[in-house]
Design a protein around this motif. Sequence first.
Motif, short mmCIF file in Angstrom:
data_model
loop_
_atom_site.label_atom_id
_atom_site.label_comp_id
_atom_site.label_asym_id
_atom_site.label_seq_id
_atom_site.Cartn_x
_atom_site.Cartn_y
_atom_site.Cartn_z
N ILE A 1 0.84 -1.20 0.00
CA ILE A 1 0.00 0.00 0.00
C ILE A 1 0.88 1.25 0.00
O ILE A 1 0.59 2.23 -0.70
CB ILE A 1 -0.96 0.00 1.21
N PHE A 2 1.97 1.22 0.76
CA PHE A 2 2.87 2.36 0.81
C PHE A 2 3.53 2.62 -0.55
O PHE A 2 3.63 3.76 -1.00
CB PHE A 2 3.93 2.12 1.89
N LEU A 3 3.97 1.56 -1.20
CA LEU A 3 4.57 1.72 -2.53
C LEU A 3 3.55 2.25 -3.55
O LEU A 3 3.89 3.08 -4.39
CB LEU A 3 5.17 0.40 -3.02
N LEU A 4 2.32 1.77 -3.45
CA LEU A 4 1.27 2.30 -4.33
C LEU A 4 1.01 3.77 -4.06
O LEU A 4 0.76 4.56 -4.97
CB LEU A 4 -0.01 1.48 -4.18
N ALA A 5 1.07 4.17 -2.80
CA ALA A 5 0.87 5.57 -2.44
C ALA A 5 2.02 6.44 -2.94
O ALA A 5 1.81 7.56 -3.40
CB ALA A 5 0.72 5.72 -0.93
N ILE A 6 3.24 5.91 -2.88
CA ILE A 6 4.40 6.67 -3.37
C ILE A 6 4.29 6.89 -4.88
O ILE A 6 4.60 7.97 -5.39
CB ILE A 6 5.71 5.94 -3.01
N CYS A 7 3.84 5.88 -5.59
CA CYS A 7 3.74 5.95 -7.05
C CYS A 7 2.45 6.61 -7.53
O CYS A 7 2.17 6.58 -8.74
CB CYS A 7 3.86 4.55 -7.64
N ASN A 8 1.67 7.15 -6.63
CA ASN A 8 0.39 7.80 -6.98
C ASN A 8 -0.58 6.85 -7.68
O ASN A 8 -1.32 7.25 -8.58
CB ASN A 8 0.61 9.03 -7.85
N MET A 9 -0.58 5.59 -7.29
CA MET A 9 -1.47 4.62 -7.94
C MET A 9 -2.73 4.36 -7.11
O MET A 9 -3.59 3.62 -7.53
CB MET A 9 -0.71 3.31 -8.18
N PHE B 1 -0.48 10.35 3.87
CA PHE B 1 0.53 10.67 2.86
C PHE B 1 -0.07 10.62 1.45
O PHE B 1 0.20 11.48 0.62
CB PHE B 1 1.73 9.73 2.96
N ALA B 2 -0.90 9.61 1.19
CA ALA B 2 -1.52 9.49 -0.13
C ALA B 2 -2.46 10.66 -0.41
O ALA B 2 -2.56 11.13 -1.55
CB ALA B 2 -2.28 8.17 -0.23
N ILE B 3 -3.12 11.15 0.62
CA ILE B 3 -4.05 12.27 0.45
C ILE B 3 -3.30 13.58 0.27
O ILE B 3 -3.57 14.35 -0.65
CB ILE B 3 -5.01 12.37 1.66
N SER B 4 -2.31 13.84 1.12
CA SER B 4 -1.72 15.18 1.17
C SER B 4 -0.35 15.29 0.51
O SER B 4 0.10 16.39 0.24
CB SER B 4 -1.59 15.62 2.62
N ARG B 5 0.34 14.18 0.31
CA ARG B 5 1.72 14.16 -0.20
C ARG B 5 2.67 14.91 0.74
O ARG B 5 3.71 15.41 0.35
CB ARG B 5 1.82 14.75 -1.61
N ASN B 6 2.31 14.99 2.01
CA ASN B 6 3.12 15.65 3.03
C ASN B 6 4.25 14.71 3.44
O ASN B 6 4.01 13.55 3.81
CB ASN B 6 2.24 16.00 4.23
N MET B 7 5.48 15.18 3.41
CA MET B 7 6.64 14.33 3.68
C MET B 7 6.74 13.94 5.16
O MET B 7 7.41 12.96 5.49
CB MET B 7 7.93 15.02 3.23
#
Length: 191
Positions: free
Chosen positions: A22-30, A105-111
Amino acid sequence: MEKAIRLLRGHFYGNIILLAAIFLLAICNMIPLFMDGQAISVTAERYAIMITIIAIPASLKLFAHLLKKIPRPADIRTATDKYKNTSFLRLYTLSTVTLMHIILFAISRNMNFFWFTVVLFIVFFFCKPSYPELENLTETTGEQEITEEEQVEAGQEKTESGKIEEQLKETYNNPELTQYNYPENEQVAGK
């Protein structure tokens, strides 16, 4: 006990693999939650960080505290049941917090959420279920395992050390037995 450890490790690795995917999918915007990077309020971010800072040590400390409360030696069934319950509690508490950070992170792209997720994955390395940890619950403590031979040997050591102590006391209490041949203690004529 081996069955319980296999079950716990299955949950542990399955949980980490699912969260990592799920984290990798969130990083790749998938993950199609919000593609444009919605802003999350500062208050929500602070609460998320505060929850994480409280959840990590609390879950680890609660796990250790609950294991200490189990009377030793415990029978195998009781020990495995308690160990499984406390392990599941620790694992799924940390997993919930990790999933919260991944979604934020997926919602906001906040680091900040990204780095907290990385920290939580590192914390998982300290939560791996172990067979020796479970085995320690069923064994007696070291004080209870002293055999009669060890007690006899300990008694002999005490008597030998007692004799040595008595000899030292006699030496210190009797000044005639102790002779100090230091130059300043010698009697010199004319003094």
